[in-house]
Every structure is written in structure tokens, then in C-alpha cells.
Design a protein around this motif. Sequence first.
Motif, PDB file in Angstrom:
ATOM      1  N   LEU A 294       0.822  -1.217   0.000  1.00  0.00           N
ATOM      2  CA  LEU A 294       0.000   0.000   0.000  1.00  0.00           C
ATOM      3  C   LEU A 294       0.851   1.261   0.000  1.00  0.00           C
ATOM      4  O   LEU A 294       0.547   2.240  -0.695  1.00  0.00           O
ATOM      5  CB  LEU A 294      -0.939   0.008   1.213  1.00  0.00           C
ATOM      6  N   VAL A 295       1.921   1.247   0.786  1.00  0.00           N
ATOM      7  CA  VAL A 295       2.812   2.421   0.816  1.00  0.00           C
ATOM      8  C   VAL A 295       3.479   2.598  -0.546  1.00  0.00           C
ATOM      9  O   VAL A 295       3.564   3.714  -1.071  1.00  0.00           O
ATOM     10  CB  VAL A 295       3.871   2.275   1.930  1.00  0.00           C
ATOM     11  N   ALA A 296       3.919   1.503  -1.140  1.00  0.00           N
ATOM     12  CA  ALA A 296       4.533   1.579  -2.464  1.00  0.00           C
ATOM     13  C   ALA A 296       3.537   2.069  -3.512  1.00  0.00           C
ATOM     14  O   ALA A 296       3.878   2.844  -4.412  1.00  0.00           O
ATOM     15  CB  ALA A 296       5.095   0.213  -2.867  1.00  0.00           C
ATOM     16  N   ALA A 297       2.286   1.639  -3.379  1.00  0.00           N
ATOM     17  CA  ALA A 297       1.244   2.061  -4.322  1.00  0.00           C
ATOM     18  C   ALA A 297       0.928   3.545  -4.169  1.00  0.00           C
ATOM     19  O   ALA A 297       0.556   4.212  -5.137  1.00  0.00           O
ATOM     20  CB  ALA A 297      -0.020   1.223  -4.108  1.00  0.00           C
TER      21      ALA A 297
ATOM     22  N   LYS B 179      11.339   6.071  -2.216  1.00  0.00           N
ATOM     23  CA  LYS B 179      10.591   6.886  -1.260  1.00  0.00           C
ATOM     24  C   LYS B 179       9.775   6.011  -0.310  1.00  0.00           C
ATOM     25  O   LYS B 179       9.679   6.295   0.888  1.00  0.00           O
ATOM     26  CB  LYS B 179       9.661   7.852  -2.002  1.00  0.00           C
ATOM     27  N   ALA B 180       9.176   4.942  -0.863  1.00  0.00           N
ATOM     28  CA  ALA B 180       8.365   4.046  -0.030  1.00  0.00           C
ATOM     29  C   ALA B 180       9.228   3.356   1.021  1.00  0.00           C
ATOM     30  O   ALA B 180       8.831   3.242   2.189  1.00  0.00           O
ATOM     31  CB  ALA B 180       7.651   3.021  -0.908  1.00  0.00           C
TER      32      ALA B 180
ATOM     33  N   VAL C  86       1.645  -9.479 -12.045  1.00  0.00           N
ATOM     34  CA  VAL C  86       2.547  -8.336 -11.929  1.00  0.00           C
ATOM     35  C   VAL C  86       1.744  -7.175 -11.343  1.00  0.00           C
ATOM     36  O   VAL C  86       0.666  -6.837 -11.839  1.00  0.00           O
ATOM     37  CB  VAL C  86       3.133  -7.938 -13.302  1.00  0.00           C
ATOM     38  N   LEU C  87       2.251  -6.585 -10.258  1.00  0.00           N
ATOM     39  CA  LEU C  87       1.514  -5.522  -9.565  1.00  0.00           C
ATOM     40  C   LEU C  87       1.934  -4.129 -10.012  1.00  0.00           C
ATOM     41  O   LEU C  87       1.138  -3.189  -9.958  1.00  0.00           O
ATOM     42  CB  LEU C  87       1.711  -5.657  -8.048  1.00  0.00           C
ATOM     43  N   PHE C  88       3.184  -3.981 -10.415  1.00  0.00           N
ATOM     44  CA  PHE C  88       3.700  -2.676 -10.839  1.00  0.00           C
ATOM     45  C   PHE C  88       4.311  -2.772 -12.231  1.00  0.00           C
ATOM     46  O   PHE C  88       5.019  -3.738 -12.546  1.00  0.00           O
ATOM     47  CB  PHE C  88       4.789  -2.169  -9.874  1.00  0.00           C
ATOM     48  N   ASN C  89       4.053  -1.763 -13.036  1.00  0.00           N
ATOM     49  CA  ASN C  89       4.815  -1.587 -14.268  1.00  0.00           C
ATOM     50  C   ASN C  89       6.117  -0.898 -13.876  1.00  0.00           C
ATOM     51  O   ASN C  89       6.092   0.205 -13.317  1.00  0.00           O
ATOM     52  CB  ASN C  89       4.046  -0.723 -15.261  1.00  0.00           C
ATOM     53  N   ARG C  90       7.236  -1.534 -14.122  1.00  0.00           N
ATOM     54  CA  ARG C  90       8.533  -0.980 -13.689  1.00  0.00           C
ATOM     55  C   ARG C  90       8.975   0.128 -14.644  1.00  0.00           C
ATOM     56  O   ARG C  90       9.981   0.050 -15.349  1.00  0.00           O
ATOM     57  CB  ARG C  90       9.580  -2.082 -13.633  1.00  0.00           C
ATOM     58  N   THR C  91       8.176   1.172 -14.708  1.00  0.00           N
ATOM     59  CA  THR C  91       8.489   2.339 -15.519  1.00  0.00           C
ATOM     60  C   THR C  91       8.967   3.456 -14.599  1.00  0.00           C
ATOM     61  O   THR C  91       9.045   3.287 -13.382  1.00  0.00           O
ATOM     62  CB  THR C  91       7.239   2.796 -16.294  1.00  0.00           C
ATOM     63  N   THR C  92       9.273   4.608 -15.160  1.00  0.00           N
ATOM     64  CA  THR C  92       9.647   5.772 -14.347  1.00  0.00           C
ATOM     65  C   THR C  92       8.684   6.913 -14.678  1.00  0.00           C
ATOM     66  O   THR C  92       8.723   7.437 -15.780  1.00  0.00           O
ATOM     67  CB  THR C  92      11.088   6.217 -14.634  1.00  0.00           C
TER      68      THR C  92
ATOM     69  N   LEU D  48       6.864   4.611 -11.432  1.00  0.00           N
ATOM     70  CA  LEU D  48       6.113   3.355 -11.384  1.00  0.00           C
ATOM     71  C   LEU D  48       4.641   3.612 -11.635  1.00  0.00           C
ATOM     72  O   LEU D  48       4.126   4.683 -11.300  1.00  0.00           O
ATOM     73  CB  LEU D  48       6.263   2.702 -10.000  1.00  0.00           C
ATOM     74  N   THR D  49       3.962   2.639 -12.209  1.00  0.00           N
ATOM     75  CA  THR D  49       2.504   2.691 -12.323  1.00  0.00           C
ATOM     76  C   THR D  49       1.950   1.343 -11.891  1.00  0.00           C
ATOM     77  O   THR D  49       2.645   0.321 -11.958  1.00  0.00           O
ATOM     78  CB  THR D  49       2.058   2.992 -13.764  1.00  0.00           C
ATOM     79  N   LEU D  50       0.723   1.346 -11.433  1.00  0.00           N
ATOM     80  CA  LEU D  50       0.064   0.103 -11.034  1.00  0.00           C
ATOM     81  C   LEU D  50      -0.524  -0.588 -12.252  1.00  0.00           C
ATOM     82  O   LEU D  50      -1.124   0.057 -13.118  1.00  0.00           O
ATOM     83  CB  LEU D  50      -1.052   0.392 -10.020  1.00  0.00           C
TER      84      LEU D  50
END
Length: 312
Positions: free
Chosen positions: A11-14, A21-22, A47-53, A55-57
Amino acid sequence: MINFLNLEYFLVAAEELNFTKAAKRLFISQQSLSSHISNMEKEFDVVLFNRTTPLTLTYAGQSLQNRARQLLDLKDETYRELADIKDFSVGQLVIGVSHTRGRIILPEILPIYKERFPNISLKLVEGNSSELDNLLLHGEIDLTIGMLPFKVENVETVPICAEEILLAVSDMVLEQAFPGRLEEIKEQLSRHVDLAVLQECPFLLIKKGNKVRTIADDMFEEAQITPRIVLETENIETVLALALKGMGITFYPKMFVSGHKEIMKRYKMKSPLNLFSLDHPKAHGMLAIGYHKGHYMSQATREFIQIVKEHL
């Protein structure tokens, strides 16, 4: 099996959408956070996160974000319920209340509550009506004390006592606005407050989001006037002190009236302050306790409500 720690980290990462930062917010290393997220992705096989810059869910991440908070809230409520069942020897009560209303009500209640339940930890959260309604909705406070209605869904209310909002006007303001007609205007206002008569006067108002301000705005709208606002503040004692100094007119809860003499003494004020009843249904309301009926009500909350009903 659901790992609640993984859910909390997720949740913090999201929220941050940045692992660095998380991790800093969680006081863990970025490598440790990445490991927790990877474990969740392996467990759910998504996969929970798109490892872009940045990040996106993913769609799966968005779905889990919605469910994770519900699961963690349910976990917290379960622990609280079991603690109550155990022996009601420990616990916490989080009370939401405005600063000024708390100063009036809580000294009558909290000493009694603490004497009866010394092991219950008390926490006060102060804010305006809108802020407290939002905290109640999200389960961050157990109950709130304020004027009805509470503008949040699924709230059960317990009426406490009648409350009235008064119009506070000093002689200085009336003398400036109506030269030579002070007693006439005061007599007129004592019979009926017509805000249209006062529309050229300066007003001191609580900021939007406070119940008193909402009532004032509704009355201005119905009177079809745009008030000349010279100051807005979150502190209702500030507007009263300035009203006593003749800076403008304000709206003031009757429950707080006993304290206005204290303010006059503190600031060495001698100007007469007139408090007029407002001939408007919204100015006459009910003070109540509100709690979220969709959340578990702890024994600590039940006992607090009972003491308030007994002593107020």
C-alpha cells in the motif's frame, strides 16, 4: 496465505509509486521492499507494478490496492474486538472534535472516563467538520462530536444536547454602520435578524469546511447577499476576539458563550457584545456523537458514549 506485512508495504509503495521513497517511509531498505513486492507477485502470480519511471500500477495492482485497505481494516477491527472480549483491560479511544468544542465538552467527560477506565489510551484528533467527517469515514477516529448532520455516509448518531448559532455584533460595528440609530437597530435585531440589513457591515468568518461557516453561507445565500468578509480563520475564538474589538460581525455557538467573558477579560475589552438569536432553522440544531456503523464499535467507544449521555 495473506501476509499482512506484505500488504502494508504494498500500500505504501502504491501510494508513493517510487520504491526508494516508499522504503524510506517504511524505514527499510529498497532491496527489502522489492523482495516483499516480488513475494506478493509470486504468491498471486500477477505483476503488480509496471517498472516504468515513475512506477505505475497494473490492473491487478489497482485491484489489490482497493482490497488491501479493506483487509487491513478488517484485521485491525478483529484484533480490537478480540481484545475487548478478552478483558477490556487495555485499548485505545480516538476522539475527533474541534479545538473549541473540545475545550468546552471534554473537561466534563474525560476525567470521569479516565477514572473508570484508567487503562484505555485516549487520543484527540482536532479539525474542522469536513476533516473529521473524512477521518470517521476512513476509520482513523472512533467517533466525532459535532452538530448534525454529519456529511458522511454510514454514520450512526447519538444526540447529546441542543445547540444554537448566534450572531455576535459589537456596539462599535452598529454605531459605525448606523450612526445615531444604535438602540433602534439593536431592538430590531433582537426581534428578528435580517442579514440584508447588515450586508454593508464587515464580517469575520470561520473558514469553509466548518459547520458554523456552512450555516452562515446558507443564510447569506437565502438572504441573497454577498457578505463583505474582512477576515477568515480556523479559530472561532479569534473571530470572537476581533468581533469584540469592533472589527466585524461573526457567528458564534451558544455553547461557547460562557467563554466570551473570559476572552474579554484576557484582552481587557470593554465594548458591549450583542448576541442575537437567528430566526433560521439551520441555526438551531443538535449536538451529537457520530460513529461509523460499518466499523466495529469497541467497548471503549460504547462506554464513552454512555458517559456523555449521562453527564451532558
